[in-house]
Design a protein around this motif. Structure first.
Motif, PDB file in Angstrom:
ATOM      1  N   GLU A 145      39.008-111.312  27.812  1.00  0.00           N
ATOM      2  CA  GLU A 145      39.700-112.483  28.339  1.00  0.00           C
ATOM      3  C   GLU A 145      38.957-113.779  28.033  1.00  0.00           C
ATOM      4  O   GLU A 145      39.477-114.680  27.406  1.00  0.00           O
ATOM      5  CB  GLU A 145      39.926-112.353  29.860  1.00  0.00           C
ATOM      6  N   ALA A 146      37.713-113.884  28.463  1.00  0.00           N
ATOM      7  CA  ALA A 146      36.937-115.100  28.245  1.00  0.00           C
ATOM      8  C   ALA A 146      36.630-115.267  26.758  1.00  0.00           C
ATOM      9  O   ALA A 146      36.814-114.341  25.966  1.00  0.00           O
ATOM     10  CB  ALA A 146      35.647-115.039  29.061  1.00  0.00           C
ATOM     11  N   ARG A 195      33.637 -99.592  38.328  1.00  0.00           N
ATOM     12  CA  ARG A 195      33.980-100.874  37.703  1.00  0.00           C
ATOM     13  C   ARG A 195      35.274-100.805  36.893  1.00  0.00           C
ATOM     14  O   ARG A 195      35.556-101.682  36.082  1.00  0.00           O
ATOM     15  CB  ARG A 195      32.852-101.375  36.798  1.00  0.00           C
ATOM     16  N   SER A 247      24.778-113.219  26.160  1.00  0.00           N
ATOM     17  CA  SER A 247      24.761-112.583  27.477  1.00  0.00           C
ATOM     18  C   SER A 247      24.242-111.163  27.330  1.00  0.00           C
ATOM     19  O   SER A 247      23.974-110.677  26.226  1.00  0.00           O
ATOM     20  CB  SER A 247      26.169-112.556  28.086  1.00  0.00           C
ATOM     21  N   ASP A 269      41.367-106.461  42.017  1.00  0.00           N
ATOM     22  CA  ASP A 269      40.805-106.328  40.672  1.00  0.00           C
ATOM     23  C   ASP A 269      41.861-105.769  39.726  1.00  0.00           C
ATOM     24  O   ASP A 269      42.733-104.984  40.122  1.00  0.00           O
ATOM     25  CB  ASP A 269      39.597-105.377  40.686  1.00  0.00           C
ATOM     26  N   ALA A 298      36.313-109.785  34.643  1.00  0.00           N
ATOM     27  CA  ALA A 298      35.205-110.537  35.232  1.00  0.00           C
ATOM     28  C   ALA A 298      35.722-111.814  35.887  1.00  0.00           C
ATOM     29  O   ALA A 298      36.760-112.361  35.506  1.00  0.00           O
ATOM     30  CB  ALA A 298      34.177-110.869  34.154  1.00  0.00           C
ATOM     31  N   ASN A 299      34.993-112.288  36.890  1.00  0.00           N
ATOM     32  CA  ASN A 299      35.297-113.566  37.557  1.00  0.00           C
ATOM     33  C   ASN A 299      36.731-113.616  38.089  1.00  0.00           C
ATOM     34  O   ASN A 299      37.466-114.590  37.894  1.00  0.00           O
ATOM     35  CB  ASN A 299      35.056-114.740  36.599  1.00  0.00           C
ATOM     36  N   VAL A 300      37.149-112.530  38.764  1.00  0.00           N
ATOM     37  CA  VAL A 300      38.504-112.468  39.321  1.00  0.00           C
ATOM     38  C   VAL A 300      38.599-113.363  40.559  1.00  0.00           C
ATOM     39  O   VAL A 300      37.738-113.309  41.446  1.00  0.00           O
ATOM     40  CB  VAL A 300      38.861-111.006  39.680  1.00  0.00           C
ATOM     41  N   VAL A 301      39.638-114.184  40.627  1.00  0.00           N
ATOM     42  CA  VAL A 301      39.812-115.094  41.768  1.00  0.00           C
ATOM     43  C   VAL A 301      40.843-114.561  42.753  1.00  0.00           C
ATOM     44  O   VAL A 301      41.020-115.129  43.832  1.00  0.00           O
ATOM     45  CB  VAL A 301      40.235-116.495  41.279  1.00  0.00           C
ATOM     46  N   ASN A 323      37.074-103.662  34.639  1.00  0.00           N
ATOM     47  CA  ASN A 323      37.576-104.673  35.563  1.00  0.00           C
ATOM     48  C   ASN A 323      37.342-106.064  34.989  1.00  0.00           C
ATOM     49  O   ASN A 323      36.285-106.337  34.408  1.00  0.00           O
ATOM     50  CB  ASN A 323      36.866-104.565  36.917  1.00  0.00           C
TER      51      ASN A 323
END
Length: 696
Positions: free
Chosen positions: A583-584, A502, A616, A547, A540-543, A538
């Motif tokens: 990030e988030a 990860r 979470s 990665d 999260a939620n990579v579009v 890594n």
């Protein structure tokens, strides 16, 4: 005469604070002791029970300060190495200790340290307690001789025990009942012998007697016989055992503690050599024989292990178009509940052999060690080929050779270990511990584990659970500004030169902790603790198709207060809060717990009510719980809900103890708990545990 006068004075001054520690000792608060050592309870793979059990053995059979060695005292993780050296230096100059109260006369050992140490040590007149009876007579008459039977069960039905689905979902189910069974018999005497048998059936495993397919009731059995100090043989082990040598870089029995609020004593490892194994971890042990032979200042240890391990053995065609088996790695869960897990049981044979030479100088200031070992499997290890696994071990054989050292000079203790594996990878860990004054202690440690360094039973100091692909520098300090105050702190900076699970790029991080403790009396304790960690993960939620690594920031706050208003009641309050950010937007979580424990001699009751609320799983809350004897419980809570439990301990008569524990966790706004075959439909999970100990 002067020494006797001083002893009488210390006894008088020390009498009132320590009168509760008169023999026979009252029960130590293992809860608080464990919380201080395991301050970062965030790794389910750490063998907490192994350390807890060994510590309890010392409590049952305290160490005789007049007949011990530095490594045995270091294994308590209470005294720093300079403090241990001060004890031996005092006895070298003044002779053997006359009383436990004489500890206060030794420089650099404060009152708080003595309070922690007293339950685990004693002072005996050398030779008076030597027992010359045959071994079987000593075993029959031993006080530490008990049989334990334990039963556990989750009362709600989990998906793995329900009828197979017909709506397209997986039809896999557990083969056995939801009951967990544990049986253990052990008789031991410190520095003399240890004999034990342990058996376990996990929930979901079958309990069948089918000798034709090698099933004999319980799923896992372990047995050991270990003898000590038989002529020139320092230790002889037959059956299951562990090895703790040097700093644990090649051989670590699991008897170690990572980073926590004890910032000094836990940095170095104790060189305990051969240790009996009586846990139920179904992988972290050796099975065979080992012995240590003493030649003056030199101890020579040899060992051999031959056991089967779990693995998903796969077949493929070799160069001669013949089928050959291979596996990606040893499975360490120990679960054999489903048909697939049962097929993987004992699929690979593992053999380990090696030796160690350990030198100790006459004045005990210098130790040197040399270790060599080999590991072989009857099938090759072949990783899946992912990029982060490029430098992992592949093949059937691995060899290691390494050296370790320690040196004490006045208030300075130097230690380290360096080793190399068959791949050419090098691992090294080196550190120092110093008593700068009687109020300040300092520890520093550097480690460098190459990305191709392979050790299967190592567990030296580090950020990761394995000693591979890591470099770091740790600094810890302990300050005692006033008699009832203590400040501990550490800072650790680390790098991972290659990719990790990860983490798809080389990464770095740092971690620091500060704790302020105030102990106004033996009946009350208050401390506040803050820990912060930054580590690459890594995103999260990579579009995108690639990665990338982003620093994840985690903060933990803890406030703990303990107070005993009477000798029958102990109140414990705990508030902890954590945050996670990558990030988030920042995620948070908290837990508030109140314990009320009652002690009426033959009847004890421990209770807790806790509430938790987390955004979470990244802000999950770990908290230590009291449990039955030899069990260690640090559950993690995420989501929103409450946790209550009650643990009742009874002594119906002198030779029998009974424990009954009931715990209930309620999750708000949830229709199910868990995942996969462990899923419970509904918002509640309740567990019951019953244990009986009979002392022969």
């Amino acid at each position: 005469m002067v020494r006797v006068f001083l002893l009488c004075w210390f006894t008088f001054c020390f009498w009132l604070p320590l009168q509760a520690q008169e023999y026979p000792r009252q029960n130590i608060d293992f809860d608080l002791f464990a919380q201080e050592l395991f301050a970062q309870q965030e790794d389910a793979d750490l063998p907490y029970e192994d350390f807890y059990e060994a510590l309890f053995q010392y409590y049952q059979r305290p160490i005789d300060l007049n007949n011990t060695n530095p490594e045995e005292l270091a294994s308590l993780y209470i005294l720093s190495r300079p403090q241990i050296a001060a004890i031996f230096d005092y006895m070298e100059k003044n002779g053997k200790l006359l009383s436990i109260y004489e500890l206060q006369a030794i420089p650099d050992i404060g009152l708080l340290t003595i309070y922690q140490l007293v339950p685990f040590v004693r002072v005996d007149d050398a030779g008076l307690n030597a027992d010359q009876r045959p071994l079987w007579q000593r075993m029959v008459g031993e006080d530490n001789n008990a049989l334990i039977v334990r039963y556990e069960r989750t009362l709600q039905e989990r998906r793995g025990y329900a009828s197979a689905d017909t709506n397209g979902r997986s039809g896999s189910r557990y083969l056995g009942s939801p009951d967990k069974l544990y049986l253990r018999y052990r008789v031991s005497h410190t520095r003399d012998y240890s004999f034990g048998i342990t058996a376990e059936k996990d929930a979901g495993e079958t309990f069948n007697w089918e000798p034709n397919v090698h099933r004999y009731g319980f799923d896992f059995y372990s047995a050991h016989l270990q003898l000590y100090n038989k002529g020139k043989f320092k230790a002889i082990a037959i059956g299951d055992y562990q090895l703790q040598i040097g700093q644990g870089l090649l051989l670590s029995s699991g008897y170690s503690v990572g980073k926590g609020s004890e910032t000094i004593a836990t940095v170095s490892r104790a060189n305990l050599g051969i240790r009996p194994y009586s846990s139920v971890l179904e992988y972290a042990y050796f099975r065979g024989g080992a012995l240590t032979y003493t030649l003056g200042k030199l101890d020579i240890t040899g060992f051999y292990s031959n056991k089967r391990v779990d693995a998903n053995l796969q077949t493929q065609l070799d160069t001669l178009n013949q089928q050959a088996g291979l596996f990606t790695g040893v499975q360490t869960t120990g679960f054999h509940r489903t048909p697939t897990e049962l097929v993987n049981k004992d699929q690979v044979r593992e053999q380990i052999f090696g030796g160690n030479m350990h030198y100790q100088s006459t004045d005990r200031t210098l130790t040197l060690g040399l270790t060599a070992l080999g590991t072989s499997y009857n099938a090759p290890v072949q990783k899946a080929g992912l990029t982060y696994q490029r430098f992992e071990f592949n093949g059937t054989r691995n060899y290691n050779i390494g050296t370790n050292y320690s040196y004490t000079w006045q208030n300075l203790y130097l230690f380290g270990e360096t080793a190399i594996s068959k791949s050419g990878g090098l691992g090294t860990v080196n550190g120092l511990i110093a008593n700068l004054s009687n109020k300040v202690e300092l520890a520093m440690l550097y480690r460098n584990y190459a990305r191709n360094f392979h050790t299967f039973y190592g567990g030296a100091f580090g950020e990761a659970t394995r000693n591979i692909n890591e470099r770091g520098f740790y600094t810890g300090i302990k300050i005692k500004p006033l008699p009832k105050w203590e400040v501990t702190a550490y800072y650790d900076h680390f790098r991972f030169p290659w990719l990790r699970y990860r983490v798809d790029a080389p990464s770095h991080g740092n971690e620091y902790l500060v704790r302020l403790l105030f102990k106004p009396s033996r009946q009350s304790t208050l401390y506040a603790q803050y820990r912060a960690e930054s580590k690459g993960l890594n995103a999260a939620n990579v579009v995108t198709n690639i990665d990338y690594v982003v620093q994840a920031l985690r903060n933990n706050y803890l406030l703990y207060y303990e107070f005993a208003p009477t000798k029958f009641i102990i109140l414990k309050s705990r508030v902890q809060f954590s945050s996670f950010e990558q990030e988030a937007p920042q995620q948070t979580g908290y837990l508030i717990a109140q314990d009320i424990n009652f002690n009426f001699g033959n009847v004890r009751l421990s209770t807790r009510y806790a509430i938790f609320d987390t955004d979470s799983y990244d802000t999950r809350q770990y908290v230590y719980e009291r449990d039955v004897l030899y069990a260690f419980s640090i559950p993690a809570f995420s989501g929103r809900g409450t946790r209550v439990y009650a643990l009742l301990q009874l002594r119906p008569f002198r030779q029998m103890d009974v424990w009954v524990k009931y715990g209930l966790t309620y999750y708000r706004n949830q229709d199910s708990i868990g995942s996969g075959l462990e899923t419970i439909e509904g918002p509640r999970r309740s567990d019951v545990k019953v244990q009986v100990r009979y002392k022969f």
